[in-house]
Design an enzyme around this catalytic site. Structure first.
Site, PDB file in Angstrom:
ATOM      1  CB  CYS A 270      -5.521  10.442  11.455  1.00  0.00           C
ATOM      2  SG  CYS A 270      -3.941   9.771  11.588  1.00  0.00           S
TER       3      CYS A 270
ATOM      4  CE  LYS B  59      -1.831   1.502   3.971  1.00  0.00           C
ATOM      5  NZ  LYS B  59      -1.154   2.812   4.614  1.00  0.00           N
ATOM      6  CG  ASN B  60       2.321   2.603   3.481  1.00  0.00           C
ATOM      7  OD1 ASN B  60       1.045   2.871   3.317  1.00  0.00           O
ATOM      8  ND2 ASN B  60       2.826   2.385   4.788  1.00  0.00           N
TER       9      ASN B  60
ATOM     10  NE  ARG C 183      -0.165  10.353   9.648  1.00  0.00           N
ATOM     11  CZ  ARG C 183      -0.571   9.148   9.100  1.00  0.00           C
ATOM     12  NH1 ARG C 183      -1.488   8.728   9.201  1.00  0.00           N
ATOM     13  NH2 ARG C 183       0.370   8.929   8.407  1.00  0.00           N
TER      14      ARG C 183
ATOM     15  NE  ARG D 217      -7.109   4.468   5.153  1.00  0.00           N
ATOM     16  CZ  ARG D 217      -6.213   4.688   6.609  1.00  0.00           C
ATOM     17  NH1 ARG D 217      -6.584   4.490   7.861  1.00  0.00           N
ATOM     18  NH2 ARG D 217      -4.800   4.830   5.987  1.00  0.00           N
TER      19      ARG D 217
ATOM     20  CG  ASP E   1       2.988   1.402   9.430  1.00  0.00           C
ATOM     21  OD1 ASP E   1       2.648   2.356  10.065  1.00  0.00           O
ATOM     22  OD2 ASP E   1       3.365   1.594   8.214  1.00  0.00           O
TER      23      ASP E   1
HETATM   24  N1  EPU Z   1       5.880  14.427  10.783  1.00  0.00           N
HETATM   25  C1  EPU Z   1       6.201  15.848  11.093  1.00  0.00           C
HETATM   26  N2  EPU Z   1       6.111  16.766   9.944  1.00  0.00           N
HETATM   27  C2  EPU Z   1       6.032  16.537   8.758  1.00  0.00           C
HETATM   28  C3  EPU Z   1       5.825  15.123   8.405  1.00  0.00           C
HETATM   29  C4  EPU Z   1       5.784  14.116   9.622  1.00  0.00           C
HETATM   30  O1  EPU Z   1       6.401  16.208  12.203  1.00  0.00           O
HETATM   31  O2  EPU Z   1       5.852  17.206   7.756  1.00  0.00           O
HETATM   32  C5  EPU Z   1       6.072  13.438  11.749  1.00  0.00           C
HETATM   33  C6  EPU Z   1       4.722  12.917  12.118  1.00  0.00           C
HETATM   34  O3  EPU Z   1       3.771  13.870  12.739  1.00  0.00           O
HETATM   35  C7  EPU Z   1       5.110  11.706  12.570  1.00  0.00           C
HETATM   36  C8  EPU Z   1       6.462  11.195  12.035  1.00  0.00           C
HETATM   37  O4  EPU Z   1       7.035  12.499  11.568  1.00  0.00           O
HETATM   38  O5  EPU Z   1       5.297  11.705  13.954  1.00  0.00           O
HETATM   39  C9  EPU Z   1       6.240  10.122  11.004  1.00  0.00           C
HETATM   40  O6  EPU Z   1       5.693  10.642   9.888  1.00  0.00           O
HETATM   41  P1  EPU Z   1       5.913  10.275   8.315  1.00  0.00           P
HETATM   42  O7  EPU Z   1       5.907  11.347   7.565  1.00  0.00           O
HETATM   43  O8  EPU Z   1       7.173   9.513   8.267  1.00  0.00           O
HETATM   44  O9  EPU Z   1       4.761   9.171   7.939  1.00  0.00           O
HETATM   45  P2  EPU Z   1       3.718   9.468   6.868  1.00  0.00           P
HETATM   46  O10 EPU Z   1       4.538   9.633   5.512  1.00  0.00           O
HETATM   47  O11 EPU Z   1       2.609  10.313   7.271  1.00  0.00           O
HETATM   48  C10 EPU Z   1       4.007   6.856   6.364  1.00  0.00           C
HETATM   49  C11 EPU Z   1       3.029   5.720   5.998  1.00  0.00           C
HETATM   50  C12 EPU Z   1       2.482   5.402   7.481  1.00  0.00           C
HETATM   51  C13 EPU Z   1       3.760   5.035   8.219  1.00  0.00           C
HETATM   52  C14 EPU Z   1       4.615   5.990   8.531  1.00  0.00           C
HETATM   53  C15 EPU Z   1       5.794   5.885   9.123  1.00  0.00           C
HETATM   54  C16 EPU Z   1       2.171   6.040   3.967  1.00  0.00           C
HETATM   55  C17 EPU Z   1       1.094   6.369   3.111  1.00  0.00           C
HETATM   56  N3  EPU Z   1       1.927   6.011   5.099  1.00  0.00           N
HETATM   57  O12 EPU Z   1       3.221   7.942   6.813  1.00  0.00           O
HETATM   58  O13 EPU Z   1       1.720   4.067   7.392  1.00  0.00           O
HETATM   59  O14 EPU Z   1       3.075   4.618   9.727  1.00  0.00           O
HETATM   60  O15 EPU Z   1       5.149   6.618   6.976  1.00  0.00           O
HETATM   61  O16 EPU Z   1       6.568   4.757   8.797  1.00  0.00           O
HETATM   62  O17 EPU Z   1       3.267   5.681   3.528  1.00  0.00           O
HETATM   63  C18 EPU Z   1      -0.068   2.553   7.781  1.00  0.00           C
HETATM   64  O18 EPU Z   1       0.390   1.966   6.607  1.00  0.00           O
HETATM   65  O19 EPU Z   1      -0.763   2.021   8.682  1.00  0.00           O
HETATM   66  C19 EPU Z   1       0.671   3.798   7.887  1.00  0.00           C
HETATM   67  C20 EPU Z   1       0.136   4.798   9.017  1.00  0.00           C
END
Ligand code: EPU
Length: 416
Positions: free
Chosen positions: A117, A22-23, A122, A397, A305
């Site tokens: 969320c 998915k990711n 986030r 999802r 995850d």
């Molecule tokens: N963060 C910030 N600022 C930003 C972006 C992120 O502070 O601009 C913080 C977030 O608040 C969080 C941490 O950084 O505390 C990690 O967030 P990240 O941006 O790495 O996560 P994401 O891109 O929103 C993806 C996956 C998630 C997975 C995370 C971490 C996708 C679509 N989603 O989310 O997947 O948990 O990376 O590995 O790729 C899931 O599949 O269940 C899921 C939540």
């Protein structure tokens, strides 16, 4: 509203094939906005989030065709819209990933500001930091966020945290920016490497993906490609934990074992036998599950995850386990649901202390997020009685045909 019912089941046995990740699929679908020729994506998982992302691409003017199971053809030659809606952002926050591609391809993008969320607030500050560094104007009003740039220019960008989404969005914006972008403290997840490989197939020049420093040299335009999505390491890990918690024997197929090293190591620590063989991994459960500790970290650390699924396992392992969640500030919503089923868990800030119990009992529970839902399916397999899981749209999802796949291993699971 659908519910998933899980009855106490015999040890799960058999083979299961993991779907595409998915990711990986979500950012690659977003990146498909960058090419002007036909793009064919293979091994795309059949998931709600993927449907929403395809809806977003269509809304923006891309032609999206579902050719066969797992195969999608996209043509983005005629992008004629740059705005996505609140409704779509609400359905899948990953739709925010179209910002980078739209900004670099047509110079403007507007979408709804993603809200918090179930797993935390986030923020998106790091995505925006990258866009600004490349010369974009960011405009936030009435819950919408716009980014505009006549021309993006590469820069050296340091991410304060190796955010997966920010790395992807900035990388996608940089592929057609002028000059070179260097992204320091970039995320190193396998999904980042898959995205970079895809971008390079379209004609981009991305080097270093999979390390903490990614260099992107901008090109004038991108074309088309055929690309297969990598296997879902989290789905693989979830079935591996299913073998452990039910004391079963499962051969998980279509796995890149180097992507799941922490999961393999921790399952061995709790007493399971784990055998790696090419793209397959076999997990044989043990009668005496032992406690262990985990600390979630960005890749290559233990994946956040997989935290909820391991907590399910620890709930019935002998002794005291500790989980420290360092990636998200609020990813313990599943704890209250596990406690309703008899688990003994205490939360202290970002740590959870789990005292293993001999048995769990079924209860009506709620999937508070995707991985929390997976954890509830896992405990449902070993809890006395029939566990009724509500809000299963979260599970849909991110897990393809979850009840069919579990049932094929002997689980007593069905949807009502
Ligand atoms: N963060 C910030 N600022 C930003 C972006 C992120 O502070 O601009 C913080 C977030 O608040 C969080 C941490 O950084 O505390 C990690 O967030 P990240 O941006 O790495 O996560 P994401 O891109 O929103 C993806 C996956 C998630 C997975 C995370 C971490 C996708 C679509 N989603 O989310 O997947 O948990 O990376 O590995 O790729 C899931 O599949 O269940 C899921 C939540």
């Amino acid at each position: 509203m659908d519910k998933i019912m899980v009855e106490k089941s015999p040890p799960l046995r058999g083979n299961i094939r993991v779907s595409g990740a998915k990711n990986s699929a979500l950012p690659i679908l977003a990146a498909s906005l960058l090419g002007t020729e036909d793009i064919i994506l293979e091994d795309v998982p059949n998931l709600k989030d993927v449907d929403v992302m395809c809806e977003v691409l269509s809304l923006l003017g891309a032609k999206v065709e579902f050719l066969d199971e797992g195969i999608i053809k996209i043509n983005s030659a005629n992008i004629d819209n740059y705005e996505t809606s609140y409704e779509l952002m609400n359905k899948a926050r990953a739709s925010f990933l179209v910002m980078g591609p739209l900004l670099t391809r047509i110079g403007k993008t507007k979408t709804s500001l993603p809200g918090g969320c179930a797993i935390g607030t986030r923020p998106i500050d790091l995505h925006l930091k990258g866009f600004r560094a490349m010369g974009a104007e960011i405009d936030v009003d009435h819950g919408n966020i716009g980014a505009y740039a006549n021309k993006l220019v590469g820069d050296r960008i340091y991410l304060d945290f190796p955010s997966v989404g920010a790395t992807e969005n900035i990388m996608m914006a940089a592929v057609m920016a002028e000059g070179e972008t260097i992204l320091d403290n970039a995320a190193m997840e396998p999904e980042i490497v898959d995205l970079a490989n895809f971008l390079n197939k379209l004609g981009a020049d991305v080097k270093g993906a999979g390390t903490s420093c990614i260099r992107i040299r901008g090109v004038k335009e991108l074309g088309g490609a055929t690309h297969s999505i990598i296997p879902d390491r989290i789905e693989a890990g979830t079935f591996m934990v299913a073998a452990a918690i039910t004391k079963g024997d499962i051969l998980v197929e279509n796995v890149i074992t180097s992507h799941i090293k922490p999961v393999i190591a921790k399952l061995r620590e709790v007493g399971c036998e784990v055998y790696e063989n090419g793209d397959r991994v076999r997990v044989i459960g043990t009668q005496n599950l032992k406690a262990t500790d985990i600390k979630t970290l960005p890749y290559p650390g233990f994946p956040t995850d997989m935290q909820a699924q391991f907590m399910a396992l620890m709930s019935v392992s002998e002794g005291t386990s500790v989980v420290i969640e360092t990636v998200f500030e609020n990813r313990f919503m599943h704890v209250d649901e596990l406690k309703r089923m008899g688990a003994n868990i205490k939360i202290d800030g970002r740590s959870a202390i789990i005292q293993g119990v001999d048995s769990l009992m079924s209860a009506p529970v709620r999937a508070t997020d995707l991985r929390a839902g997976a954890a509830l399916v896992l405990v449902g397999l070993v809890a006395d009685g029939i566990t009724e899981i509500r809000d299963v749209y979260h599970i849909d999802r991110g897990y393809e045909s979850i009840e069919e796949k579990f049932a094929s291993l002997g689980a007593k699971i069905y949807r009502v």
